[in-house]
Design an enzyme around this catalytic site. Sequence first.
Site, PDB file in Angstrom:
ATOM      1  N   GLU A 173      14.781  44.419  26.264  1.00 38.19           N
ATOM      2  CA  GLU A 173      15.076  42.980  26.339  1.00 38.19           C
ATOM      3  C   GLU A 173      15.427  42.389  24.975  1.00 38.19           C
ATOM      4  O   GLU A 173      16.312  41.538  24.855  1.00 38.19           O
ATOM      5  CB  GLU A 173      13.851  42.241  26.916  1.00 38.19           C
ATOM      6  CG  GLU A 173      14.065  40.759  27.140  1.00 38.19           C
ATOM      7  CD  GLU A 173      15.164  40.502  28.155  1.00 38.19           C
ATOM      8  OE1 GLU A 173      14.961  40.769  29.337  1.00 38.19           O
ATOM      9  OE2 GLU A 173      16.256  40.031  27.743  1.00 38.19           O
TER      10      GLU A 173
ATOM     11  N   LYS B  39      19.710  47.607  19.387  1.00 37.11           N
ATOM     12  CA  LYS B  39      21.008  47.588  20.089  1.00 37.11           C
ATOM     13  C   LYS B  39      21.968  48.641  19.556  1.00 37.11           C
ATOM     14  O   LYS B  39      22.782  49.183  20.299  1.00 37.11           O
ATOM     15  CB  LYS B  39      21.668  46.212  20.003  1.00 37.11           C
ATOM     16  CG  LYS B  39      21.809  45.641  18.597  1.00 37.11           C
ATOM     17  CD  LYS B  39      20.813  44.539  18.374  1.00 37.11           C
ATOM     18  CE  LYS B  39      20.796  44.063  16.944  1.00 37.11           C
ATOM     19  NZ  LYS B  39      19.852  42.984  16.729  1.00 37.11           N
TER      20      LYS B  39
ATOM     21  N   GLY C 106      17.918  33.860   3.224  1.00 39.67           N
ATOM     22  CA  GLY C 106      17.388  34.913   4.085  1.00 39.67           C
ATOM     23  C   GLY C 106      17.878  34.855   5.522  1.00 39.67           C
ATOM     24  O   GLY C 106      17.401  35.580   6.387  1.00 39.67           O
TER      25      GLY C 106
ATOM     26  N   THR D 159      10.124  42.555  10.274  1.00 37.47           N
ATOM     27  CA  THR D 159      10.154  41.218  10.875  1.00 37.47           C
ATOM     28  C   THR D 159       9.640  41.253  12.317  1.00 37.47           C
ATOM     29  O   THR D 159       8.733  40.503  12.690  1.00 37.47           O
ATOM     30  CB  THR D 159      11.611  40.686  10.863  1.00 37.47           C
ATOM     31  OG1 THR D 159      12.080  40.734   9.519  1.00 37.47           O
ATOM     32  CG2 THR D 159      11.690  39.273  11.406  1.00 37.47           C
TER      33      THR D 159
ATOM     34  N   LYS E 250      25.843  44.508  21.254  1.00 38.11           N
ATOM     35  CA  LYS E 250      25.193  43.768  22.343  1.00 38.11           C
ATOM     36  C   LYS E 250      26.115  43.668  23.559  1.00 38.11           C
ATOM     37  O   LYS E 250      25.675  43.779  24.709  1.00 38.11           O
ATOM     38  CB  LYS E 250      24.798  42.383  21.847  1.00 38.11           C
ATOM     39  CG  LYS E 250      23.728  42.438  20.753  1.00 38.11           C
ATOM     40  CD  LYS E 250      23.598  41.093  20.067  1.00 38.11           C
ATOM     41  CE  LYS E 250      22.601  41.132  18.934  1.00 38.11           C
ATOM     42  NZ  LYS E 250      22.676  39.940  18.073  1.00 38.11           N
TER      43      LYS E 250
ATOM     44  N   ILE F  82      16.032  35.530  24.363  1.00 42.41           N
ATOM     45  CA  ILE F  82      16.574  35.072  25.653  1.00 42.41           C
ATOM     46  C   ILE F  82      16.409  36.183  26.699  1.00 42.41           C
ATOM     47  O   ILE F  82      16.837  37.310  26.454  1.00 42.41           O
ATOM     48  CB  ILE F  82      18.077  34.731  25.546  1.00 42.41           C
ATOM     49  CG1 ILE F  82      18.320  33.765  24.387  1.00 42.41           C
ATOM     50  CG2 ILE F  82      18.595  34.158  26.847  1.00 42.41           C
ATOM     51  CD1 ILE F  82      19.801  33.507  24.105  1.00 42.41           C
TER      52      ILE F  82
HETATM   53  N1  LIG Z   1      15.042  40.675  13.002  1.00 40.52           N
HETATM   54  C1  LIG Z   1      15.439  40.178  14.150  1.00 40.52           C
HETATM   55  O1  LIG Z   1      15.447  38.959  14.332  1.00 40.52           O
HETATM   56  C2  LIG Z   1      15.872  41.090  15.268  1.00 40.52           C
HETATM   57  C3  LIG Z   1      16.327  40.523  16.476  1.00 40.52           C
HETATM   58  C4  LIG Z   1      16.689  41.366  17.536  1.00 40.52           C
HETATM   59  C5  LIG Z   1      16.618  42.732  17.366  1.00 40.52           C
HETATM   60  N2  LIG Z   1      16.212  43.246  16.163  1.00 40.52           N
HETATM   61  C6  LIG Z   1      16.155  44.704  16.051  1.00 40.52           C
HETATM   62  O2  LIG Z   1      14.790  45.081  15.843  1.00 40.52           O
HETATM   63  C7  LIG Z   1      14.711  46.249  15.039  1.00 40.52           C
HETATM   64  C8  LIG Z   1      13.834  45.955  13.840  1.00 40.52           C
HETATM   65  O3  LIG Z   1      14.385  44.895  13.101  1.00 40.52           O
HETATM   66  P1  LIG Z   1      13.596  44.165  11.920  1.00 40.52           P
HETATM   67  O4  LIG Z   1      14.394  42.946  11.603  1.00 40.52           O
HETATM   68  O5  LIG Z   1      12.156  44.028  12.241  1.00 40.52           O
HETATM   69  O6  LIG Z   1      13.792  45.234  10.754  1.00 40.52           O
HETATM   70  P2  LIG Z   1      13.011  45.328   9.366  1.00 40.52           P
HETATM   71  O7  LIG Z   1      12.363  44.040   9.031  1.00 40.52           O
HETATM   72  O8  LIG Z   1      13.966  45.926   8.389  1.00 40.52           O
HETATM   73  O9  LIG Z   1      11.860  46.386   9.682  1.00 40.52           O
HETATM   74  C9  LIG Z   1      12.112  47.753   9.884  1.00 40.52           C
HETATM   75  C10 LIG Z   1      10.798  48.475   9.833  1.00 40.52           C
HETATM   76  O10 LIG Z   1      11.024  49.849  10.083  1.00 40.52           O
HETATM   77  C11 LIG Z   1      10.255  50.604   9.159  1.00 40.52           C
HETATM   78  N3  LIG Z   1      10.861  51.908   8.944  1.00 40.52           N
HETATM   79  C12 LIG Z   1      11.997  52.224   8.301  1.00 40.52           C
HETATM   80  N4  LIG Z   1      12.204  53.547   8.333  1.00 40.52           N
HETATM   81  C13 LIG Z   1      11.154  54.076   8.997  1.00 40.52           C
HETATM   82  C14 LIG Z   1      10.771  55.390   9.340  1.00 40.52           C
HETATM   83  N5  LIG Z   1      11.517  56.449   9.005  1.00 40.52           N
HETATM   84  N6  LIG Z   1       9.623  55.558  10.034  1.00 40.52           N
HETATM   85  C15 LIG Z   1       8.856  54.511  10.375  1.00 40.52           C
HETATM   86  N7  LIG Z   1       9.163  53.231  10.065  1.00 40.52           N
HETATM   87  C16 LIG Z   1      10.297  53.035   9.385  1.00 40.52           C
HETATM   88  C17 LIG Z   1      10.223  49.776   7.895  1.00 40.52           C
HETATM   89  O11 LIG Z   1       9.130  50.178   7.105  1.00 40.52           O
HETATM   90  P3  LIG Z   1       8.757  49.476   5.717  1.00 40.52           P
HETATM   91  O12 LIG Z   1       8.374  48.055   6.079  1.00 40.52           O
HETATM   92  O13 LIG Z   1       7.610  50.238   5.194  1.00 40.52           O
HETATM   93  O14 LIG Z   1       9.987  49.539   4.873  1.00 40.52           O
HETATM   94  C18 LIG Z   1      10.068  48.383   8.494  1.00 40.52           C
HETATM   95  O15 LIG Z   1       8.712  48.079   8.699  1.00 40.52           O
HETATM   96  C19 LIG Z   1      16.166  46.603  14.716  1.00 40.52           C
HETATM   97  O16 LIG Z   1      16.641  47.535  15.646  1.00 40.52           O
HETATM   98  C20 LIG Z   1      16.897  45.285  14.881  1.00 40.52           C
HETATM   99  O17 LIG Z   1      18.273  45.443  15.198  1.00 40.52           O
HETATM  100  C21 LIG Z   1      15.839  42.467  15.127  1.00 40.52           C
END
Ligand SMILES: NC(=O)c1ccc[n+]([C@@H]2O[C@H](COP(=O)([O-])OP(=O)(O)OC[C@H]3O[C@@H](n4cnc5c(N)ncnc54)[C@H](OP(=O)(O)O)[C@@H]3O)[C@@H](O)[C@H]2O)c1
Length: 433
Positions: free
Chosen positions: A132, A108, A190, A15, A208, A139
């Site tokens: 951030e 986090k 979702g 995402t 957080k 924010i």
């Molecule tokens: N989503 C939000 O709104 C949001 C908001 C604030 C903070 N965050 C933080 O941002 C981070 C990412 O969140 P997200 O929602 O984007 O997660 P996500 O959609 O689950 O994406 C995680 C990504 O990491 C990849 N991945 C998993 N294991 C890996 C490895 N061993 N080596 C390389 N890549 C690997 C996955 O690959 P595949 O796609 O190939 O499976 C996927 O592309 C997290 O720490 C989360 O807490 C997210």
Amino acid sequence: MAASPLQVGLAGLGTVGAGVIRLLAANADLVAARAGRPIAVTAVSARDRHRSRGVELNQFAWEDDATRLATRADVDLVVELVGGADGPALTLARATLGAGKPLVTANKAMLAHHGLELATLAEETGAALRFEAAVAGGIPVIKGLREGAAANRLARVYGILNGTCNYILSRMAAEGLEFADVLADAQAQGYAEADPSFDIDGVDAAHKLALLSALAFGTPPDLTKIDSEGIRRVRLADVRQAEALGYEVRLVGIAERVGNSLAGRVVPSLVPRAHPLASVTGPLNAVVAEGDFVGRLLFVGAGAGAGPTASAVVADLIAIARGETGPAFSTPAAQLEPLPAAGPAERSGRFYLRLRVADRPGVLADLTAILRDSGVSIESLNQPAGGADGTALVVMVTHECAETAARAAVVRMAALSAVAEPPLLMPLLTTEE
Ligand SMILES: NC(=O)c1ccc[n+]([C@@H]2O[C@H](COP(=O)([O-])OP(=O)(O)OC[C@H]3O[C@@H](n4cnc5c(N)ncnc54)[C@H](OP(=O)(O)O)[C@@H]3O)[C@@H](O)[C@H]2O)c1
């Protein structure tokens, strides 16, 4: 001569990762102008190379092992968007900072568990560590505290730190639905994870809050200092009773200095309707900080989602491209000082107490006797209409009392045979908070 691009290695293309690629493409000129140089992704890594992600990846080098991004000659800086407190995210963070390269992360969980180690490593190697996006998504609250409020002693920092919980509580109130029904619908749409426990049990908000506490009070991030309780036990009846009392139910993370200790907790709370947090609805997040010179600051906005989170990640990239430096947690890592945790014994306030009890004479007298014996006096008591199952709700609001006294009373009440399910205790915020 045009400035050379800041070359970015991006781990995680989910995402947030895909959002970052989209933002950098859409706003490339503006970002370059503000950063003083172009910001260009050069290499990426994810688990599945063949997954379609809705963004063009052909122009980037691919690494199966994300750790290798840290040592590539065409990577100046690594963005970690993999997630998870340990595992590949932590290995990559250590490798990146260890190589003296800046790290930007939205993780986090990793920082709440390993923030001190990573901030120390960053300072040892002279690399920037920025996060951030890890707190309250889009924010700019980290920048707000780390830079904007840097001249203040902060007495308290608190807020609505989990959008999923706020979305659930808002929909319960707006649509008259029970927790389980909204959660199931949020999962189907979702908005909530298939395993929602990190969100609804308060763990994500605690991560957080640990980071906000570190920034606000100059302590190392420390989850063991934060009591957390989620929203699973909040019922529609509680939301309605709170409304009748002039309050909204919100999952609030609060960290404050109490004497020389740190009181941190994540707890469903009654927020007075006149308080700014009461009007924060849906998936929004909000953070309030109180400084000795600046007064009360309020930050509100989108706490998650591809766009807002990418906005925060790229803001960090721009700051690093500009050469902005300084310790990750505002105070240099070596000077972060642990504070002892303040327990319930040092906390006091008014409390909302809801019980489901057998609908028979004498029960109310038993409950009020327990409160009297515990030194807790009752400000109001309400007994909404009894249920068809022979039980009735009893809702009380206490006068100001020690939290230990209220908790001790709850334990004794829960042991009564007439009490049909564990009582729910929620603190009341005041408008001054
Ligand atoms: N989503 C939000 O709104 C949001 C908001 C604030 C903070 N965050 C933080 O941002 C981070 C990412 O969140 P997200 O929602 O984007 O997660 P996500 O959609 O689950 O994406 C995680 C990504 O990491 C990849 N991945 C998993 N294991 C890996 C490895 N061993 N080596 C390389 N890549 C690997 C996955 O690959 P595949 O796609 O190939 O499976 C996927 O592309 C997290 O720490 C989360 O807490 C997210």
